[in-house]
Design a protein around this motif. Structure first.
Motif, PDB file in Angstrom:
ATOM      1  N   THR A 134       0.848  -1.192   0.000  1.00 50.67           N
ATOM      2  CA  THR A 134       0.000   0.000   0.000  1.00 50.67           C
ATOM      3  C   THR A 134       0.886   1.244   0.000  1.00 50.67           C
ATOM      4  O   THR A 134       2.040   1.197   0.394  1.00 50.67           O
ATOM      5  CB  THR A 134      -0.928   0.035   1.224  1.00 50.67           C
ATOM      6  OG1 THR A 134      -0.149  -0.049   2.403  1.00 50.67           O
ATOM      7  CG2 THR A 134      -1.933  -1.105   1.182  1.00 50.67           C
ATOM      8  N   TYR A 135       0.319   2.319  -0.439  1.00 52.15           N
ATOM      9  CA  TYR A 135       1.035   3.600  -0.529  1.00 52.15           C
ATOM     10  C   TYR A 135       2.300   3.477  -1.388  1.00 52.15           C
ATOM     11  O   TYR A 135       3.337   4.082  -1.091  1.00 52.15           O
ATOM     12  CB  TYR A 135       1.357   4.153   0.863  1.00 52.15           C
ATOM     13  CG  TYR A 135       0.111   4.469   1.646  1.00 52.15           C
ATOM     14  CD1 TYR A 135      -0.602   5.623   1.388  1.00 52.15           C
ATOM     15  CD2 TYR A 135      -0.369   3.592   2.612  1.00 52.15           C
ATOM     16  CE1 TYR A 135      -1.766   5.913   2.087  1.00 52.15           C
ATOM     17  CE2 TYR A 135      -1.541   3.866   3.309  1.00 52.15           C
ATOM     18  CZ  TYR A 135      -2.220   5.021   3.045  1.00 52.15           C
ATOM     19  OH  TYR A 135      -3.378   5.305   3.732  1.00 52.15           O
ATOM     20  N   VAL A 178       2.930   4.840  -4.050  1.00 49.17           N
ATOM     21  CA  VAL A 178       3.270   6.151  -4.586  1.00 49.17           C
ATOM     22  C   VAL A 178       4.320   6.860  -3.712  1.00 49.17           C
ATOM     23  O   VAL A 178       5.056   7.712  -4.184  1.00 49.17           O
ATOM     24  CB  VAL A 178       1.997   7.023  -4.763  1.00 49.17           C
ATOM     25  CG1 VAL A 178       1.440   7.461  -3.435  1.00 49.17           C
ATOM     26  CG2 VAL A 178       2.268   8.203  -5.663  1.00 49.17           C
ATOM     27  N   ARG A 179       4.417   6.465  -2.448  1.00 51.57           N
ATOM     28  CA  ARG A 179       5.372   7.091  -1.533  1.00 51.57           C
ATOM     29  C   ARG A 179       6.701   6.344  -1.457  1.00 51.57           C
ATOM     30  O   ARG A 179       7.570   6.707  -0.676  1.00 51.57           O
ATOM     31  CB  ARG A 179       4.777   7.179  -0.133  1.00 51.57           C
ATOM     32  CG  ARG A 179       3.563   8.075  -0.069  1.00 51.57           C
ATOM     33  CD  ARG A 179       3.071   8.186   1.332  1.00 51.57           C
ATOM     34  NE  ARG A 179       1.867   9.009   1.389  1.00 51.57           N
ATOM     35  CZ  ARG A 179       1.237   9.300   2.489  1.00 51.57           C
ATOM     36  NH1 ARG A 179       1.665   8.837   3.643  1.00 51.57           N
ATOM     37  NH2 ARG A 179       0.164  10.048   2.463  1.00 51.57           N
ATOM     38  N   GLY A 180       6.857   5.291  -2.253  1.00 52.24           N
ATOM     39  CA  GLY A 180       8.082   4.492  -2.219  1.00 52.24           C
ATOM     40  C   GLY A 180       9.310   5.299  -2.614  1.00 52.24           C
ATOM     41  O   GLY A 180       9.238   6.219  -3.427  1.00 52.24           O
ATOM     42  N   LEU A 181      10.422   4.956  -2.023  1.00 52.19           N
ATOM     43  CA  LEU A 181      11.679   5.630  -2.335  1.00 52.19           C
ATOM     44  C   LEU A 181      12.418   4.877  -3.437  1.00 52.19           C
ATOM     45  O   LEU A 181      12.282   3.655  -3.578  1.00 52.19           O
ATOM     46  CB  LEU A 181      12.546   5.705  -1.078  1.00 52.19           C
ATOM     47  CG  LEU A 181      11.910   6.456   0.091  1.00 52.19           C
ATOM     48  CD1 LEU A 181      12.777   6.354   1.330  1.00 52.19           C
ATOM     49  CD2 LEU A 181      11.661   7.904  -0.281  1.00 52.19           C
ATOM     50  N   ASP A 237      14.330   1.701  -2.549  1.00 50.15           N
ATOM     51  CA  ASP A 237      13.585   0.603  -1.931  1.00 50.15           C
ATOM     52  C   ASP A 237      12.987  -0.285  -3.016  1.00 50.15           C
ATOM     53  O   ASP A 237      11.961   0.022  -3.594  1.00 50.15           O
ATOM     54  CB  ASP A 237      12.477   1.168  -1.039  1.00 50.15           C
ATOM     55  CG  ASP A 237      11.777   0.085  -0.234  1.00 50.15           C
ATOM     56  OD1 ASP A 237      12.261  -1.060  -0.211  1.00 50.15           O
ATOM     57  OD2 ASP A 237      10.743   0.387   0.366  1.00 50.15           O
ATOM     58  N   THR A 295       0.522  -3.797  -6.090  1.00 45.76           N
ATOM     59  CA  THR A 295       0.747  -2.502  -5.468  1.00 45.76           C
ATOM     60  C   THR A 295      -0.447  -1.588  -5.707  1.00 45.76           C
ATOM     61  O   THR A 295      -1.124  -1.696  -6.716  1.00 45.76           O
ATOM     62  CB  THR A 295       2.011  -1.800  -6.006  1.00 45.76           C
ATOM     63  OG1 THR A 295       1.855  -1.572  -7.405  1.00 45.76           O
ATOM     64  CG2 THR A 295       3.263  -2.622  -5.763  1.00 45.76           C
ATOM     65  N   ASP A 349      -1.456   2.740  -5.018  1.00 43.75           N
ATOM     66  CA  ASP A 349      -0.863   4.013  -4.639  1.00 43.75           C
ATOM     67  C   ASP A 349      -1.289   4.494  -3.264  1.00 43.75           C
ATOM     68  O   ASP A 349      -0.553   5.192  -2.586  1.00 43.75           O
ATOM     69  CB  ASP A 349      -1.194   5.094  -5.668  1.00 43.75           C
ATOM     70  CG  ASP A 349      -0.408   4.902  -6.959  1.00 43.75           C
ATOM     71  OD1 ASP A 349       0.623   4.189  -6.937  1.00 43.75           O
ATOM     72  OD2 ASP A 349      -0.815   5.456  -7.988  1.00 43.75           O
ATOM     73  N   ARG A 350      -2.493   4.110  -2.860  1.00 43.24           N
ATOM     74  CA  ARG A 350      -3.024   4.515  -1.560  1.00 43.24           C
ATOM     75  C   ARG A 350      -3.755   3.339  -0.922  1.00 43.24           C
ATOM     76  O   ARG A 350      -3.764   2.254  -1.475  1.00 43.24           O
ATOM     77  CB  ARG A 350      -3.953   5.719  -1.742  1.00 43.24           C
ATOM     78  CG  ARG A 350      -3.169   6.952  -2.168  1.00 43.24           C
ATOM     79  CD  ARG A 350      -4.061   8.130  -2.474  1.00 43.24           C
ATOM     80  NE  ARG A 350      -3.315   9.328  -2.733  1.00 43.24           N
ATOM     81  CZ  ARG A 350      -2.527   9.551  -3.765  1.00 43.24           C
ATOM     82  NH1 ARG A 350      -2.333   8.627  -4.674  1.00 43.24           N
ATOM     83  NH2 ARG A 350      -1.918  10.694  -3.940  1.00 43.24           N
TER      84      ARG A 350
END
Length: 53
Positions: A29-30, A32-35, A38, A46, A48-49
């Motif tokens: 989850t989330y 979209v916030r992956g670095l 990582d 997957t 995005d939210r």
């Protein structure tokens, strides 16, 4: 962790387990916030939210 809007879904933080290998991830989850550094298993689904199921 449970969610009132999704009573059939729960999350477990791997760091809280005595044996983290006992459970396998099923969803990221989330995403979209992956670095960039990582790297996730490409076989995992997957979103995005948080999904609304």
């Amino acid at each position: 962790m449970t969610f009132a809007a999704m009573p059939d879904v729960f999350t477990v933080h791997a760091a809280s387990l005595d044996d983290p290998d006992r459970f396998q991830p099923q969803l990221v989850t989330y995403a979209v916030r992956g670095l960039a550094w990582d790297f996730l298993d490409p076989a995992l689904a997957t979103v995005d939210r948080m999904p609304t199921m």
